[in-house]
Design a protein around this motif. Structure first.
Motif, PDB file in Angstrom:
ATOM      1  N   HIS A 226      11.992  12.226   9.477  1.00 49.84           N
ATOM      2  CA  HIS A 226      11.237  13.481   9.592  1.00 49.84           C
ATOM      3  C   HIS A 226       9.806  13.153   9.198  1.00 49.84           C
ATOM      4  O   HIS A 226       9.541  12.079   8.675  1.00 49.84           O
ATOM      5  CB  HIS A 226      11.840  14.487   8.610  1.00 49.84           C
ATOM      6  N   TYR A 227       8.888  14.066   9.431  1.00 52.21           N
ATOM      7  CA  TYR A 227       7.495  13.871   9.003  1.00 52.21           C
ATOM      8  C   TYR A 227       6.963  12.537   9.504  1.00 52.21           C
ATOM      9  O   TYR A 227       6.190  11.856   8.823  1.00 52.21           O
ATOM     10  CB  TYR A 227       7.377  13.907   7.464  1.00 52.21           C
ATOM     11  N   ALA A 228       7.416  12.115  10.701  1.00 53.61           N
ATOM     12  CA  ALA A 228       7.191  10.727  11.109  1.00 53.61           C
ATOM     13  C   ALA A 228       6.068  10.564  12.125  1.00 53.61           C
ATOM     14  O   ALA A 228       6.024  11.265  13.128  1.00 53.61           O
ATOM     15  CB  ALA A 228       8.488  10.158  11.684  1.00 53.61           C
ATOM     16  N   PRO A 229       5.162   9.586  11.865  1.00 53.41           N
ATOM     17  CA  PRO A 229       4.187   9.202  12.890  1.00 53.41           C
ATOM     18  C   PRO A 229       4.884   8.317  13.933  1.00 53.41           C
ATOM     19  O   PRO A 229       6.053   7.971  13.765  1.00 53.41           O
ATOM     20  CB  PRO A 229       3.171   8.384  12.091  1.00 53.41           C
ATOM     21  N   GLU A 244      -1.675  -4.372  10.414  1.00 52.07           N
ATOM     22  CA  GLU A 244      -1.312  -3.105   9.753  1.00 52.07           C
ATOM     23  C   GLU A 244      -2.547  -2.286   9.395  1.00 52.07           C
ATOM     24  O   GLU A 244      -3.632  -2.829   9.207  1.00 52.07           O
ATOM     25  CB  GLU A 244      -0.555  -3.396   8.441  1.00 52.07           C
ATOM     26  N   ALA A 245      -2.343  -0.975   9.284  1.00 48.87           N
ATOM     27  CA  ALA A 245      -3.348  -0.128   8.629  1.00 48.87           C
ATOM     28  C   ALA A 245      -2.858   0.063   7.202  1.00 48.87           C
ATOM     29  O   ALA A 245      -1.651   0.169   6.964  1.00 48.87           O
ATOM     30  CB  ALA A 245      -3.448   1.205   9.339  1.00 48.87           C
ATOM     31  N   TYR A 246      -3.779   0.084   6.244  1.00 51.32           N
ATOM     32  CA  TYR A 246      -3.371   0.218   4.838  1.00 51.32           C
ATOM     33  C   TYR A 246      -3.823   1.563   4.270  1.00 51.32           C
ATOM     34  O   TYR A 246      -5.005   1.918   4.333  1.00 51.32           O
ATOM     35  CB  TYR A 246      -3.952  -0.926   3.996  1.00 51.32           C
ATOM     36  N   LEU A 277      -1.779  10.229   7.725  1.00 46.23           N
ATOM     37  CA  LEU A 277      -0.768   9.621   8.609  1.00 46.23           C
ATOM     38  C   LEU A 277      -1.126   9.880  10.069  1.00 46.23           C
ATOM     39  O   LEU A 277      -0.985   9.002  10.919  1.00 46.23           O
ATOM     40  CB  LEU A 277       0.630  10.180   8.306  1.00 46.23           C
ATOM     41  N   ARG A 278      -1.598  11.097  10.366  1.00 45.94           N
ATOM     42  CA  ARG A 278      -1.994  11.392  11.746  1.00 45.94           C
ATOM     43  C   ARG A 278      -3.156  10.507  12.185  1.00 45.94           C
ATOM     44  O   ARG A 278      -3.155   9.970  13.282  1.00 45.94           O
ATOM     45  CB  ARG A 278      -2.394  12.868  11.904  1.00 45.94           C
ATOM     46  N   SER A 279      -4.162  10.351  11.316  1.00 47.04           N
ATOM     47  CA  SER A 279      -5.341   9.636  11.811  1.00 47.04           C
ATOM     48  C   SER A 279      -5.108   8.127  11.862  1.00 47.04           C
ATOM     49  O   SER A 279      -5.770   7.439  12.633  1.00 47.04           O
ATOM     50  CB  SER A 279      -6.600  10.029  11.044  1.00 47.04           C
ATOM     51  N   LEU A 280      -4.171   7.606  11.064  1.00 48.96           N
ATOM     52  CA  LEU A 280      -3.893   6.158  11.133  1.00 48.96           C
ATOM     53  C   LEU A 280      -2.864   5.815  12.207  1.00 48.96           C
ATOM     54  O   LEU A 280      -2.553   4.646  12.422  1.00 48.96           O
ATOM     55  CB  LEU A 280      -3.382   5.653   9.777  1.00 48.96           C
ATOM     56  N   ASP A 281      -2.361   6.832  12.887  1.00 50.87           N
ATOM     57  CA  ASP A 281      -1.242   6.601  13.813  1.00 50.87           C
ATOM     58  C   ASP A 281      -1.693   5.990  15.152  1.00 50.87           C
ATOM     59  O   ASP A 281      -1.394   6.508  16.215  1.00 50.87           O
ATOM     60  CB  ASP A 281      -0.492   7.931  14.044  1.00 50.87           C
ATOM     61  N   LYS A 282      -2.445   4.866  15.037  1.00 54.17           N
ATOM     62  CA  LYS A 282      -2.903   4.188  16.254  1.00 54.17           C
ATOM     63  C   LYS A 282      -2.483   2.730  16.188  1.00 54.17           C
ATOM     64  O   LYS A 282      -2.816   1.945  17.046  1.00 54.17           O
ATOM     65  CB  LYS A 282      -4.433   4.260  16.344  1.00 54.17           C
ATOM     66  N   VAL A 283      -1.807   2.373  15.126  1.00 56.56           N
ATOM     67  CA  VAL A 283      -1.397   0.979  14.908  1.00 56.56           C
ATOM     68  C   VAL A 283       0.127   0.909  14.988  1.00 56.56           C
ATOM     69  O   VAL A 283       0.794   1.932  15.126  1.00 56.56           O
ATOM     70  CB  VAL A 283      -1.834   0.499  13.504  1.00 56.56           C
ATOM     71  N   GLU A 284       0.671  -0.326  14.853  1.00 61.39           N
ATOM     72  CA  GLU A 284       2.137  -0.425  14.896  1.00 61.39           C
ATOM     73  C   GLU A 284       2.767  -0.090  13.562  1.00 61.39           C
ATOM     74  O   GLU A 284       3.848   0.486  13.499  1.00 61.39           O
ATOM     75  CB  GLU A 284       2.530  -1.831  15.332  1.00 61.39           C
TER      76      GLU A 284
END
Ligand code: AMP
Ligand code: MG
Length: 312
Positions: A226-229, A244-246, A277-284
């Motif tokens: 749940h709450y998952a990017p 990774e994004a940190y 989490l939304r804004s970093l959700d461009k990486v693996e």
């Protein structure tokens, strides 16, 4: 696309019109943005499940505009009454026996209990003055399983044109969901950790069961993932690996993409969590620093564990 309008007396009047006509309105609360419908209108409630892609076995929380209305909808014992008195309006949801069939049966997933809360917000007073006293059902205004919205734009990004109106009240004060307690005679079970840390209930509840076992067994719809990017989430990360994004917390030597709270303030971290989490959700992979488990940290860690859980 859905229309986003600033929080104002005019937008509140339009929201009431839409709710009365069986439409959906996204509203800011102290926790996250909610997707509201008239709790007595089956068709309107069905639209919520459809818009969110929410499984029908996952019941909705009923929101009232006045703490004094609690007894109209649920059977409140002394413990429930005193909790409502202390914590409402606010981020506490109580699960209690239902006392009426007036509310949409779909909203409650055919359970004999009702999850109910009185939120803190800027619109319910205006709604009451316009003669609309609720109750409303109001889950978070995001696609089921995705990250909850803490800004109006997040709602538009997730639900597109499925909402009739989005009221923009800026950033939510708390940024994570309400604490859910199931009241069973003289004891309470923590079904979901949330904004109010369990430590705060000690003066009011003598027998409070803690999350681990309870949350998995007795809260319908509390899904592991749940709450998952889209990205995978790596927890308790002490370093940033290649690609990774940190996401940091507090002081760190790691070169961070974002910091939930540079001063290690858990309330600030909760407020920033979903937007980060939304804004970093461009990486693996999003690697997240360890978050202390006490106070609001319990709810932050709960959300991060679900964000990191296997998705089947
Ligand atoms: P949300 O998606 O944030 O609106 O959360 C609603 C959650 O409230 C659901 O996932 C359930 O876990 C919980 N809930 C709602 N109604 C009940 C109920 N009658 N009994 C137990 N948990 C409930
Ligand atoms: Mg939700």
């Amino acid at each position: 696309m859905s229309r986003i309008v600033k929080s104002s007396p005019e937008s509140f009047a339009e929201a009431v019109k839409i709710l009365r006509a069986g439409g959906l309105v996204a509203l800011p609360t102290e926790t996250v943005y909610g997707l509201a419908a008239d709790a007595r209108n089956d068709e309107a409630v069905a639209k919520i499940f459809k818009a969110k892609g929410r499984p029908s076995h996952n019941p909705l929380i009923v929101h009232i505009f006045d703490p004094a209305d609690l007894g109209k909808w649920a059977e409140a014992n002394e413990m429930a009454k005193s909790l409502a008195k202390v914590f409402w309006p606010g981020p506490l949801t109580l699960v209690l026996p239902k006392v009426t069939d007036e509310l949409s049966a779909i909203a409650g997933a055919n359970l004999s209990t009702l999850a109910i809360r009185c939120p803190e917000n800027k619109w319910s007073k205006a709604f009451k003055e316009l003669g609309f006293n609720g109750p409303i059902v109001m889950p978070s205004a995001n696609r089921s399983g995705h990250i909850s919205p803490t800004r109006a734009q997040h709602v538009a990004d997730d639900l597109g044109d499925q909402v009739d109106l989005i009221i923009d009240g800026g950033e939510c004060d708390n940024g994570i969901e309400s604490t859910i307690l199931k009241i069973e005679k003289d004891r309470a079970v923590l079904l979901r950790p949330g904004v109010i840390p369990v430590e705060d209930f000690v003066p009011y509840i003598s027998d409070l069961r803690l999350p681990e076992k309870a949350a998995q067994t007795s809260a319908p719809g509390m899904l592991k993932s749940h709450y998952a990017p889209k990205a995978r989430v790596r927890l308790n990360a002490m370093e940033r690996r290649s690609g990774e994004a940190y996401l940091a917390f507090g002081h760190t030597e790691v070169i961070a993409d974002m910091n939930l709270s540079a001063s290690a303030d858990l309330a600030e971290a909760a407020r920033n969590l979903y937007a980060a989490l939304r804004s970093l959700d461009k990486v693996e992979v999003i690697a997240v620093a360890p978050i202390p488990p006490h106070g609001m940290g319990a709810a932050i860690n709960d959300r991060l564990r679900r964000a990191a859980a296997d998705r089947d």
